[in-house]
Enzyme design. Structure first.
Site, PDB file in Angstrom:
ATOM      1  CG  ASP A   1      41.384  86.247   5.150  1.00 18.99           C
ATOM      2  OD1 ASP A   1      41.533  85.286   4.368  1.00 18.99           O
ATOM      3  OD2 ASP A   1      40.280  86.809   5.323  1.00 18.99           O
TER       4      ASP A   1
ATOM      5  CB  VAL B   1      37.870  94.171  -1.752  1.00 17.82           C
ATOM      6  CG1 VAL B   1      38.051  94.541  -0.308  1.00 17.82           C
ATOM      7  CG2 VAL B   1      38.303  95.310  -2.655  1.00 17.82           C
ATOM      8  CB  CYS B   2      39.995  89.533   1.063  1.00 18.88           C
ATOM      9  SG  CYS B   2      39.707  88.320   2.357  1.00 18.88           S
ATOM     10  CG  LEU B   3      36.203  94.724   4.025  1.00 18.24           C
ATOM     11  CD1 LEU B   3      37.400  94.924   4.956  1.00 18.24           C
ATOM     12  CD2 LEU B   3      35.900  96.030   3.308  1.00 18.24           C
TER      13      LEU B   3
ATOM     14  CG  ASN C   1      43.648  92.018   3.535  1.00 17.50           C
ATOM     15  OD1 ASN C   1      44.149  92.911   4.211  1.00 17.50           O
ATOM     16  ND2 ASN C   1      43.746  90.740   3.857  1.00 17.50           N
TER      17      ASN C   1
END
Length: 183
Positions: free
Chosen positions: A118, A84-86, A76
């Protein structure tokens, strides 16, 4: 109700007064770097990262922009940009959250519980799902190679060298210096 600028000041000061090493950029409170340590009992334990934080003018009503400066191997986190994928930062941010939440809860949770479904780093996600043992080894390898205290200290020195060079009007970059080793 307090204004966004007062809230920004308060949140940054809380972060500075906590155990985090905070380094402001351009003497303002809108952009800064934070030293972040990998969570205990995780693959990232012992790793040290410099996290770039940018606060929008409408913070805390709009989420901060968060990115890893030194490399990390994680499904992520984009390996090249450090983005950052959060969800909690990108979609479900609330003014109830503050910067301490980001560093004490959100980022540790991200590292403890990666979400390969994801991904921003497809290779890491794929390896994690296909061969967890190899994935674990690769995470540890990246921690050794890119996430030690000296890596973020050297990065800071290189950044200040770059600013010094650019302030003199030189067009050169580190890539053009013969014998320069890319970290």
């Amino acid at each position: 109700m307090s204004s966004p600028s007062k809230r920004r000041e308060m949140d940054v000061m809380k972060l500075m007064m906590s155990d985090y090493n905070v380094e402001t950029i351009n003497d303002g409170l809108n952009e800064f770097n934070v030293e972040f340590h990998g969570p205990k009992e995780s693959l990232y334990e012992g790793g040290v990262w410099k996290i770039r934080v940018e606060l929008p003018e409408s913070y805390p009503y709009k989420s901060p922009s968060i990115g890893f400066i030194n490399k990390i191997y994680h499904p992520n986190v984009d390996e090249m940009s450090g983005s950052v994928c959060l969800d909690v930062i990108n979609q479900s941010w609330s003014p109830m959250f503050d910067l301490l939440n980001v560093f004490e809860v959100f980022l540790p949770q991200l590292l403890l519980y990666p979400n390969p479904s994801d991904p921003l780093n497809g290779d890491a996600a794929s390896l994690m799902m296909k061969d967890k043992k190899q994935y674990d080894l690769k995470v540890k390898e990246y921690c050794e190679k890119y996430a030690k205290k000296e890596h973020i200290t050297n990065q800071a020195e290189e950044d200040s060298d770059d600013e010094e060079i650019s302030s003199k009007g030189s067009e050169s970059s580190d890539d053009e210096i013969p014998g320069h080793v890319d970290p």
